[in-house]
Design an enzyme around this catalytic site. Structure first.
Site, short mmCIF file in Angstrom:
data_model
loop_
_atom_site.label_atom_id
_atom_site.label_comp_id
_atom_site.label_asym_id
_atom_site.label_seq_id
_atom_site.Cartn_x
_atom_site.Cartn_y
_atom_site.Cartn_z
N LYS A 68 10.07 -6.43 -3.15
CA LYS A 68 9.19 -6.93 -4.21
C LYS A 68 9.92 -7.89 -5.16
CE LYS A 68 5.97 -3.01 -4.24
NZ LYS A 68 5.32 -1.96 -5.09
N TYR A 91 -3.73 -6.16 -2.19
CA TYR A 91 -3.91 -4.84 -2.81
C TYR A 91 -5.39 -4.54 -3.09
CZ TYR A 91 1.04 -3.73 -3.62
OH TYR A 91 2.36 -3.39 -3.47
N ASN A 144 9.09 -1.10 -8.49
CA ASN A 144 9.75 -0.10 -7.66
C ASN A 144 10.39 -0.68 -6.40
OD1 ASN A 144 7.40 -0.60 -6.34
ND2 ASN A 144 6.63 1.50 -6.36
N HIS A 178 7.78 -2.16 -0.93
CA HIS A 178 6.47 -1.70 -0.46
C HIS A 178 6.58 -1.29 0.99
CE1 HIS A 178 2.17 -1.71 0.51
NE2 HIS A 178 2.53 -2.31 1.63
N GLU A 187 -1.89 -5.16 6.97
CA GLU A 187 -0.83 -5.79 6.17
C GLU A 187 0.04 -6.74 6.99
OE1 GLU A 187 -0.53 -2.34 2.72
OE2 GLU A 187 1.17 -2.61 4.08
P1 GDP Z 1 2.99 3.15 -2.79
O1 GDP Z 1 2.19 3.32 -1.51
O2 GDP Z 1 4.11 4.15 -2.93
O3 GDP Z 1 3.46 1.73 -2.99
O4 GDP Z 1 2.01 3.49 -4.02
P2 GDP Z 1 0.47 3.12 -4.33
O5 GDP Z 1 -0.21 2.61 -3.09
O6 GDP Z 1 -0.13 4.31 -5.02
O7 GDP Z 1 0.55 1.97 -5.41
C1 GDP Z 1 0.83 0.63 -5.04
C2 GDP Z 1 1.80 0.04 -6.03
O8 GDP Z 1 1.19 0.00 -7.32
C3 GDP Z 1 3.08 0.86 -6.25
O9 GDP Z 1 4.08 0.61 -5.28
C4 GDP Z 1 3.50 0.40 -7.63
O10 GDP Z 1 4.15 -0.88 -7.60
C5 GDP Z 1 2.16 0.25 -8.34
N1 GDP Z 1 1.76 1.47 -9.05
C6 GDP Z 1 1.44 2.69 -8.52
N2 GDP Z 1 1.09 3.56 -9.48
C7 GDP Z 1 1.18 2.88 -10.64
C8 GDP Z 1 0.93 3.25 -12.00
O11 GDP Z 1 0.55 4.38 -12.33
N3 GDP Z 1 1.13 2.26 -12.95
C9 GDP Z 1 1.53 1.00 -12.62
N4 GDP Z 1 1.70 0.09 -13.59
N5 GDP Z 1 1.77 0.62 -11.34
C10 GDP Z 1 1.60 1.55 -10.38
#
Ligand code: GDP
Length: 140
Positions: free
Chosen positions: A11, A51, A114, A117, A128
């Site tokens: 990222k 997304y 983080n 991805h 994707e």
């Molecule tokens: P992943 O599959 O572990 O990437 O997690 P998710 O699919 O739930 O979320 C997608 C991405 O959104 C994550 O990798 C983070 O960059 C972001 N994200 C997830 N949860 C949060 C949150 O509670 N707050 C914010 N600001 N970003 C989030």
């Protein structure tokens, strides 16, 4: 274990911090084959398309701004059990909760920033990989 492909992204936060080389080294050391790779600077609209499943989430605007904030590296990875294996190597979404030794623990700085991805299932991986590598013949 069947061979699978998954989409990985280094990222924008990790590219900006010059951690891309380390992260790609970790990917190779874990036994993945890199079958496709591109440096991309997403537009906000492209990040929103990628997304789209998250569009109702409260962090959607912030996430898509972050993902379009600078260059990212997208990779098509191949390995036995690649989808689960890459998610394990990345660690939990929130770096604070990620296992020691995971990439997000080492390189992530917040739940949003983080570092990486990874596709979360076979259907997601197909969507994707097609999003970033439409119609390409993966290298062998
Ligand atoms: P992943 O599959 O572990 O990437 O997690 P998710 O699919 O739930 O979320 C997608 C991405 O959104 C994550 O990798 C983070 O960059 C972001 N994200 C997830 N949860 C949060 C949150 O509670 N707050 C914010 N600001 N970003 C989030």
């Amino acid at each position: 274990m069947p061979t699978e492909r998954t989409l990985a992204i280094v990222k924008p936060d990790a590219v900006r911090a010059r951690h891309a080389g380390h992260i790609i080294q970790r990917i190779e050391e874990a036994g993945f084959q890199i079958r496709a790779m591109r440096l991309v600077h997403l537009t906000k609209r492209e990040a929103e398309g990628f997304y789209a499943v998250h569009r109702e989430r409260p962090f959607f605007a912030s996430l898509t701004s972050f993902m379009s904030s600078g260059p990212a590296i997208v990779l098509g990875l191949e390995a036995p059990d690649a989808i689960r294996k890459w998610r394990t190597l990345m660690g939990a979404t929130d770096p604070a909760k990620a296992d020691p030794g995971s990439i997000r623990k080492e390189f992530g700085t917040s739940i949003e920033n983080n570092a990486t991805h990874g596709s979360d299932g076979a259907d997601t991986a197909a969507f994707e990989l097609g999003y970033f590598f439409p119609g390409i013949q993966f290298a062998r």
